[in-house]
Scaffold this active site. Structure first.
Site, PDB file in Angstrom:
ATOM      1  N   SER A 119       0.796  -1.180  -0.141  1.00 35.26           N
ATOM      2  CA  SER A 119      -0.229  -0.055  -0.016  1.00 35.26           C
ATOM      3  C   SER A 119       0.950   1.285  -0.045  1.00 35.26           C
ATOM      4  CB  SER A 119      -1.015  -0.111   1.345  1.00 35.26           C
ATOM      5  OG  SER A 119      -1.748  -0.898   1.301  1.00 35.26           O
ATOM      6  N   HIS A 142      -2.358  -3.250  -6.666  1.00 33.65           N
ATOM      7  CA  HIS A 142      -2.694  -2.878  -5.177  1.00 33.65           C
ATOM      8  C   HIS A 142      -4.403  -3.363  -5.412  1.00 33.65           C
ATOM      9  CE1 HIS A 142      -3.624   0.340  -2.151  1.00 33.65           C
ATOM     10  NE2 HIS A 142      -3.197  -0.738  -1.495  1.00 33.65           N
ATOM     11  N   GLU A 154      -5.308  -1.153  -8.667  1.00 31.66           N
ATOM     12  CA  GLU A 154      -4.465  -0.382  -8.959  1.00 31.66           C
ATOM     13  C   GLU A 154      -3.158  -1.200  -9.678  1.00 31.66           C
ATOM     14  OE1 GLU A 154      -4.572   3.820  -6.731  1.00 31.66           O
ATOM     15  OE2 GLU A 154      -3.989   2.115  -5.465  1.00 31.66           O
ATOM     16  N   ASN A 192      -4.454   6.286  -2.236  1.00 32.12           N
ATOM     17  CA  ASN A 192      -4.149   6.886  -1.152  1.00 32.12           C
ATOM     18  C   ASN A 192      -3.672   8.441  -1.363  1.00 32.12           C
ATOM     19  OD1 ASN A 192      -4.816   4.931   0.643  1.00 32.12           O
ATOM     20  ND2 ASN A 192      -3.146   3.707   0.176  1.00 32.12           N
TER      21      ASN A 192
HETATM   22  P1  NAD Z   1      -1.891  -9.909   7.209  1.00 26.55           P
HETATM   23  O1  NAD Z   1      -1.018  -9.776   8.266  1.00 26.55           O
HETATM   24  O2  NAD Z   1      -3.314 -10.105   7.216  1.00 26.55           O
HETATM   25  O3  NAD Z   1      -1.157 -11.272   6.146  1.00 26.55           O
HETATM   26  C1  NAD Z   1       0.153 -11.382   5.991  1.00 26.55           C
HETATM   27  C2  NAD Z   1       0.274 -12.885   5.836  1.00 26.55           C
HETATM   28  O4  NAD Z   1       1.658 -13.012   5.361  1.00 26.55           O
HETATM   29  C3  NAD Z   1       0.251 -13.551   7.346  1.00 26.55           C
HETATM   30  O5  NAD Z   1      -0.632 -14.354   7.135  1.00 26.55           O
HETATM   31  C4  NAD Z   1       1.637 -13.990   7.310  1.00 26.55           C
HETATM   32  O6  NAD Z   1       1.811 -14.958   7.954  1.00 26.55           O
HETATM   33  C5  NAD Z   1       2.216 -14.075   6.148  1.00 26.55           C
HETATM   34  N1  NAD Z   1       3.556 -13.968   5.672  1.00 26.55           N
HETATM   35  C6  NAD Z   1       4.253 -13.256   6.266  1.00 26.55           C
HETATM   36  N2  NAD Z   1       5.750 -13.469   5.882  1.00 26.55           N
HETATM   37  C7  NAD Z   1       5.820 -14.369   5.080  1.00 26.55           C
HETATM   38  C8  NAD Z   1       6.562 -14.928   3.901  1.00 26.55           C
HETATM   39  N3  NAD Z   1       7.717 -14.550   3.991  1.00 26.55           N
HETATM   40  N4  NAD Z   1       6.057 -16.100   3.125  1.00 26.55           N
HETATM   41  C9  NAD Z   1       4.729 -16.293   2.872  1.00 26.55           C
HETATM   42  N5  NAD Z   1       3.849 -15.803   3.988  1.00 26.55           N
HETATM   43  C10 NAD Z   1       4.261 -14.567   4.865  1.00 26.55           C
HETATM   44  O7  NAD Z   1      -1.736  -8.700   6.152  1.00 26.55           O
HETATM   45  P2  NAD Z   1      -2.466  -8.112   5.133  1.00 26.55           P
HETATM   46  O8  NAD Z   1      -3.585  -7.084   5.581  1.00 26.55           O
HETATM   47  O9  NAD Z   1      -3.288  -9.222   4.253  1.00 26.55           O
HETATM   48  O10 NAD Z   1      -1.382  -7.118   4.297  1.00 26.55           O
HETATM   49  C11 NAD Z   1      -0.629  -7.971   3.534  1.00 26.55           C
HETATM   50  C12 NAD Z   1      -0.202  -6.833   2.470  1.00 26.55           C
HETATM   51  O11 NAD Z   1      -1.216  -6.135   1.673  1.00 26.55           O
HETATM   52  C13 NAD Z   1       0.714  -5.490   2.952  1.00 26.55           C
HETATM   53  O12 NAD Z   1       1.790  -5.145   2.166  1.00 26.55           O
HETATM   54  C14 NAD Z   1      -0.408  -4.507   3.088  1.00 26.55           C
HETATM   55  O13 NAD Z   1       0.231  -3.250   2.960  1.00 26.55           O
HETATM   56  C15 NAD Z   1      -1.132  -4.619   1.678  1.00 26.55           C
HETATM   57  N6  NAD Z   1      -2.454  -4.259   1.659  1.00 26.55           N
HETATM   58  C16 NAD Z   1      -3.133  -4.425   2.817  1.00 26.55           C
HETATM   59  C17 NAD Z   1      -4.505  -3.803   2.760  1.00 26.55           C
HETATM   60  C18 NAD Z   1      -5.770  -4.100   3.989  1.00 26.55           C
HETATM   61  O14 NAD Z   1      -6.616  -3.248   4.040  1.00 26.55           O
HETATM   62  N7  NAD Z   1      -5.373  -4.875   5.126  1.00 26.55           N
HETATM   63  C19 NAD Z   1      -4.922  -3.389   1.715  1.00 26.55           C
HETATM   64  C20 NAD Z   1      -4.288  -3.220   0.605  1.00 26.55           C
HETATM   65  C21 NAD Z   1      -3.246  -3.563   0.495  1.00 26.55           C
END
Ligand code: NAD
Length: 296
Positions: A119, A142, A154, A192
């Protein structure tokens, strides 16, 4: 350059949603997690989410089973080696993402496209952890939360992205049933870049006594036709997440509109993160009737 086999790194909130929509679009999907427990948890969430589509009559039980059948889990990198695209959806930490991409670069076929769902981090900075050939095949995709319901993706190019790879990623987003927008690697991309200053301004308006929490939310909901007010939206996104993203954007652009207001910092320090932990601009003790907090 059609994308048929998809690798998803991370099966958390966003990764499970991306894996689900890719499998629903007919792709073969391999999801990589750090442990079998986390994979099981993520797959359970996907099963539950698909179940809701069945309940609403938007998908048959047979279709749901076929979608689940196209998904497989992995706790090692090797099953990702022959994917057409790998979408990284792990923790928002540049060092961890760089290390992960460098490792995968060494084992994946030369054609594999690398994509990040970040993000706020620099796609370019992640790209430089890979070899010269891969750098031309590196993009951002994204997605928005909840992925199965939110229509937007995106698609982000760096200054080195091969135009054919960029178009393949746009076509892939559309194959998943999303509307794609093309943008380039500048912190915050389109959404954003516009949303964060608006949310920060809503906090400043509250701080300056322009209106109460409920009045600011109602003003934007009823006066501008937004589905929810900015302070309610902040509670959904998470105040800690917004604070983190605002700081990264301020570092990049050095513009006042991205500067975090003191109230946001105080709320994050005090542990008021929003819906995720029950208190933000509203108190969610009774989730059906959130009550505005007394903050000033
Ligand atoms: P989350 O914490 O729910 O999930 C992340 C997952 O990745 C976890 O289950 C973790 O165990 C796993 N993980 C960590 N290291 C790893 C590795 N080396 N190999 C494989 N798996 C691994 O996080 P999320 O909210 O799903 O966010 C993930 C990404 O998406 C981030 O970069 C975040 O900025 C982006 N994002 C989040 C949102 C949101 O609304 N939450 C929206 C858009 C983008």
């Amino acid at each position: 350059m059609e994308i048929r086999k998809v690798g998803v790194l991370g099966c958390g909130l966003m990764g499970s949603g991306i894996a689900q929509v890719a499998a629903a679009a007919g792709c073969t999907v391999v999801v990589r997690e750090v442990s079998q427990d986390l994979l099981d948890k993520g797959f359970k969430g996907i099963d539950r989410s698909l179940g809701k589509f069945v309940e609403k009559g938007k998908m048959s039980t047979e279709e749901k089973d076929a979608v689940m059948g196209r998904l497989s889990g992995a706790t090692t990198d090797e099953p990702l080696a022959d994917c057409d695209i790998i979408i990284e959806v792990i923790v928002e930490n540049l060092a961890v993402k760089r290390e992960t991409f460098a490792r995968l670069d060494a084992i994946c076929k030369p054609e594999t496209i690398f994509a990040t769902n970040t993000s706020s981090l620099s796609v370019t900075e992640m790209m430089t952890s890979t070899s010269a050939g891969r750098q031309r095949r590196f993009i951002g995709t994204h997605f928005f939360n909840p992925v199965p319901l939110m229509k937007l993706v995106e698609v982000i190019r760096t200054i080195l992205t091969d135009p054919e790879v960029f178009e393949a990623a746009v076509a892939f987003g559309e194959k998943l049933g999303k509307v794609t927008v093309r943008t380039s690697d500048r912190t915050g991309f389109i959404v954003n870049r516009l949303l964060v200053p608006y949310l920060l301004d809503a906090i400043r308006a509250l701080e300056e006594g322009v209106g109460s929490i409920v009045d600011i939310d109602n003003a934007m909901k009823l006066g501008c036709g937004h589905p929810m007010g900015p302070l309610t939206l902040l509670d959904f996104v998470g105040l800690d997440t917004t604070y983190y993203i605002a700081n990264i954007m301020f570092d990049e652009f050095r513009e006042k509109r991205f500067a975090s207001p003191p109230l946001l910092k105080r709320m994050v320090l005090a542990g008021l993160y929003g819906r995720k932990n029950g208190r933000g601009f509203y108190d969610y003790s009774d989730p059906a009737n959130p009550a505005p907090m007394s903050l000033l």
